[in-house]
Structures are given as structure tokens and as C-alpha cells.
Design an enzyme around this catalytic site. Structure first.
Site, PDB file in Angstrom:
ATOM      1  N   ASP A  89     -10.726   8.863   1.847  1.00 18.34           N
ATOM      2  CA  ASP A  89     -10.528   9.594   0.491  1.00 18.34           C
ATOM      3  C   ASP A  89     -11.775   9.652  -0.028  1.00 18.34           C
ATOM      4  OD1 ASP A  89     -11.785   6.936  -0.132  1.00 18.34           O
ATOM      5  OD2 ASP A  89      -9.873   6.081  -0.918  1.00 18.34           O
ATOM      6  N   GLN A 186      -3.471  17.926  -9.151  1.00 21.41           N
ATOM      7  CA  GLN A 186      -3.514  16.719 -10.470  1.00 21.41           C
ATOM      8  C   GLN A 186      -2.381  17.625 -10.984  1.00 21.41           C
ATOM      9  OE1 GLN A 186      -4.182  13.812 -10.981  1.00 21.41           O
ATOM     10  NE2 GLN A 186      -5.435  13.482  -9.089  1.00 21.41           N
ATOM     11  N   ASP A 263      -0.010   7.458   2.771  1.00 20.47           N
ATOM     12  CA  ASP A 263      -0.683   6.076   3.131  1.00 20.47           C
ATOM     13  C   ASP A 263      -0.316   4.915   2.043  1.00 20.47           C
ATOM     14  OD1 ASP A 263      -2.321   7.712   0.954  1.00 20.47           O
ATOM     15  OD2 ASP A 263      -2.929   5.542   0.651  1.00 20.47           O
ATOM     16  N   CYS A 301      13.294  -4.726  16.224  1.00 19.58           N
ATOM     17  CA  CYS A 301      12.261  -4.418  16.161  1.00 19.58           C
ATOM     18  C   CYS A 301      11.412  -4.831  17.557  1.00 19.58           C
ATOM     19  CB  CYS A 301      11.164  -4.951  15.268  1.00 19.58           C
ATOM     20  SG  CYS A 301       9.415  -4.675  15.019  1.00 19.58           S
ATOM     21  N   CYS A 303       8.212  -5.213  18.223  1.00 16.30           N
ATOM     22  CA  CYS A 303       6.559  -5.750  17.682  1.00 16.30           C
ATOM     23  C   CYS A 303       6.172  -7.038  18.458  1.00 16.30           C
ATOM     24  CB  CYS A 303       6.390  -5.591  16.412  1.00 16.30           C
ATOM     25  SG  CYS A 303       6.690  -7.083  15.559  1.00 16.30           S
ATOM     26  N   CYS A 306       8.076  -9.968  16.737  1.00 20.68           N
ATOM     27  CA  CYS A 306       9.563  -9.973  16.990  1.00 20.68           C
ATOM     28  C   CYS A 306       9.888 -10.398  18.522  1.00 20.68           C
ATOM     29  CB  CYS A 306      10.102  -8.953  16.571  1.00 20.68           C
ATOM     30  SG  CYS A 306      10.203  -8.605  14.577  1.00 20.68           S
ATOM     31  N   HIS A 332       3.962  -6.868  12.362  1.00 16.77           N
ATOM     32  CA  HIS A 332       5.389  -6.609  12.096  1.00 16.77           C
ATOM     33  C   HIS A 332       5.660  -5.406  11.147  1.00 16.77           C
ATOM     34  CE1 HIS A 332       9.791  -6.408  11.746  1.00 16.77           C
ATOM     35  NE2 HIS A 332       9.483  -6.576  10.450  1.00 16.77           N
TER      36      HIS A 332
HETATM   37 ZN   LIG Z   1       8.741  -6.874  14.504  1.00 16.40          ZN
END
Ligand SMILES: [Zn+2]
Length: 368
Positions: A89, A186, A263, A301, A303, A306, A332
Site C-alpha cells: 500500500d 476516492q 485484503d 477444513c 488446515c 483442524c 485456520h
Molecule cells: Zn481449519
């Protein structure tokens, strides 16, 4: 051409952004690595979560450790050990959102007090370009004036005028080899001012365009409405970046309205409050009902948290303020938001985004 749209579904688009450090399939969720780190996560974990592009903050990196040091150590990619695409940014959002540190805004730039040492500092479009060139990001953002919601129209109008003036100068300023530069529009939720800003900024010609000055405190329906009418004003053949949204519902709402990139600090910030984002909605792991819950955070999930750990264990870690709790929740939440984004992309390619969103909403709020 740095961007291609590969499929559309209503206003929604799937595409690819080509950068000097690789391709980014869009829609793309960009985890925020404010201080050259996605809080608590190793870059390999960020990549394994499926994130393809990170966001770095010019404001923070300028003050600590400084762009010259980072440039000497291989640029931001080498410094932080991430060889994928990075968007930086411009620092404008931090300068203007920390209102009590703002000292003066004029045609040349903005003067403010650094949050690090309280010393007066100044950003100009030329400096924002120079910092981002030294950081060597793949996508640099223009310095813009970003007022909060609810300011008088004159202030919005002045933000539009200065943002265009600064974009005109930054377009001609230094950039890193292969660095793309995105313009920011803007105008808040004011249709006339937004249209003016879009016309002026797109008239200058940038590699991509952001809707700035939204998600700054206005009510959510007003924000979504503004995205709905303003996204189509932006050129169809350039990526569209919505600055500052990252909750699952918000992500699919802006994707459906034609946004390609977004983001948010949400995955790691929620992690710090002991909250998990799941397909059933948010779980506050501090809640006593999870004390003996042997299930993973989200049964859908895949991940690392998990695959291996129970809600009860993670709750215990949170209550004992163990660092692993923050890491597992951040991991996660990042996996979850990337999965939502990838799911939306797949749905766009299949022409079934509306069904995908409907199924997601029906699932949210069902008993976890
Ligand atoms: Zn997860």
C-alpha cells in the site's frame, strides 16, 4: 497485458494477474503482512494455506526498519523470505486513519506525526513511489487521501482533487523493474464524486484500480451498494481492488459485484481474540461449551489445526495464553478465507456463484 479475465458470472470475474514474481489467480484474498510478517505465521504456512499474494505496509516499513535497509538486504521478498507476489500500500491509509497524528495536507503532500516516535514526517507521491520501488513490491499503490465516513462533502471533494493530483505525479515517478502501479479512486459513497474520481484516475492509465475510501466506517449496506454501482465504472480489462474487507460474507458480496482483489487483517486479528471463522459462522473458543468438544474447529477444513487438534485443546491454549493458540487460529482463519475465495472462483468458472453464496449463507448460523 498484466491481467486477463478468464470467466465471468454476472458481474463477478475470475482472472489472472501476472506479476514479476508469478501469477495470481483472482479473485484473490491478500493476507496482510503489515511489518513484513503475516502475524505469527511462517511464509511456507501462508503459501500452504493457498495465499498467492501478500500485502506489505509502506508506512510501517518506512519507519521500521526503513526501505534502504530492506533494499540492501534483497528487497522485501528477500528480506522476509517470501518469493511470491507482494502488493504494497502507499501509506496513505495509515496516515489518514490515524487522524490525531495528521498535521497538514497540501497540494504537495501530507505531514503527520510518526506513530513510532512522534516526530513530524512527510509523505509525497514521489516518496511513496520511491519507498515502494526500494521495497521492490510487485504492485505499488498510489498515495491517496482517504477520509473516514461521515465527513462533509467538501472534504470528500478535496480528497478526490488531491488524490488525482498526486496520482498524476506518482504515475511519472520511479518504480522497480516490472513493478505494476495501481491507481486509487476516492469519493466515498457519493456517486457524483466517485464518478469524477474514476474518470480522472482511469484517464491517467494505471495497471489496476482500487476503490478506496470505502469500508471506512459507513454502514455495511451502504458500502456494498457503493461497490455495486462503482465497480462497473472501472475498466473491465484491469484488476479491481477493494481495500479493507476480509470477512467471509463481505468477500463474497464484493466478488459478486466485480471485485478481483481484497485484503484484510481479519484472520490474524480474530486469532488474537480467540475467534475461529467457520462454515457455521464465528466460534468464540473462550465459550465454556467448547471445554470438552473433541471436534476440529471446522469439520470441512483441511488446515493443520483442524487435521490434528480439537476445539477443547485450542480453547485450553487460549485460556492459558499459549502462543500456539494464536498460530493455530491464525492458520485456520487464513485457510478458511482462502478456501472461500477459491470456492468463489470455482463457482464463477462454473457459472454458479449465486448458488455458492446461497449455500454459504444457509450453512452459516446452522448449529456448529
Ligand atoms: Zn481449519
Amino acid at each position: 497485458m498484466s491481467f486477463e479475465v478468464t470467466a465471468t458470472d454476472g458481474s463477478a470475474r475470475a482472472g489472472v494477474l501476472h506479476t514479476a514474481h508469478g501469477d495470481v489467480p483472482t479473485p484473490a484474498f491478500m493476507p496482510v503482512g503489515t511489518k513484513a510478517s503475516v502475524k505469527s505465521l511462517h511464509p511456507d504456512e501462508v503459501r500452504e494455506a493457498g495465499a498467492r499474494i501478500l500485502l506489505g505496509n509502506t508506512y510501517h516499513l518506512h519507519f521500521r526498519p526503513g526501505e534502504d535497509l530492506i533494499a540492501d538486504l534483497g528487497g522485501l521478498h528477500g528480506f522476509m523470505g517470501w518469493d511470491g507476489p507482494i502488493l504494497t500500500d502507499s501509506g496513505g491509509f495509515q496516515v489518514f486513519s490515524l487522524r490525531d497524528t495528521l498535521l497538514a495536507v497540501d497540494d504537495e503532500g501530507v505531514t503527520f506525526r510518526s506513530v513510532y516516535d512522534g516526530e513530524a514526517a512527510r509523505f509525497t507521491p514521489e516518496l511513496a513511489a520511491a519507498i515502494q520501488a526500494k521495497l521492490g513490491s510487485d504492485v505499488a499503490m498510489c498515495l491517496d487521501v482517504c477520509p473516514p465516513a461521515g465527513v462533509p462533502r467538501e472534504e470528500l471533494e478535496s480528497a478526490v482533487r488531491l488524490t488525482t493530483l498526486w496520482a498524476t505525479r506518482q504515475r511519472e515517478a520511479v518504480r522497480a523493474p516490472g513493478q505494476l502501479v495501481f491507481g486509487i479512486t476516492q469519493g466515498g459513497a457519493d456517486p457524483e464524486l466517485r464518478a469524477r474520481s474514476v474518470e480522472e484516475i482511469t484517464g491517467l492509465g494505471f495497471d489496476g484500480y482500487a476503490l478506496g475510501g470505502l469500508s471506512v466506517g459507513e454502514p455495511r449496506p451502504e458500502m456494498i451498494d457503493a461497490v455495486e454501482w462503482s465497480a462497473p465504472m472501472l475498466p473491465a480489462d484491469r484488476p479491481r481492488y477493494f481495500m479493507g474487507i476480509g470477512d467471509p460474507e463481505g468477500i463474497v458480496d464484493v466478488i459478486a459485484r466485480g471485485i478481483d482483489m481484497f485484503d484484510c487483517v481479519l484472520p490474524t486479528r480474530m486469532g488474537r481474540t480467540g475467534t475461529a471463522l467457520t462454515s457455521h459462522g464465528r466460534l468464540n473458543l473462550r465459550n465454556a461449551r467448547f471445554a470438552r468438544d473433541s471436534r476440529p474447529l471446522d469439520e470441512r477444513c483441511g488446515c493443520p489445526a483442524c487435521r490434528r487438534f480439537s476445539r477443547a485443546y485450542i480453547r485450553h491454549l487460549i485460556n492459558q495464553q499459549e502462543l500456539l493458540a494464536l498460530r493455530l487460529l491464525s492458520l485456520h482463519n487464513l485457510w478458511f478465507l482462502v478456501d472461500v475465495t477459491v470456492g468463489a472462483r470455482t463457482a464463477i468458472e462454473a457459472g454458479r456463484l449465486a448458488d455458492f453464496i446461497l449455500e454459504m449463507r444457509q450453512q452459516t448460523g446452522t448449529d456448529a
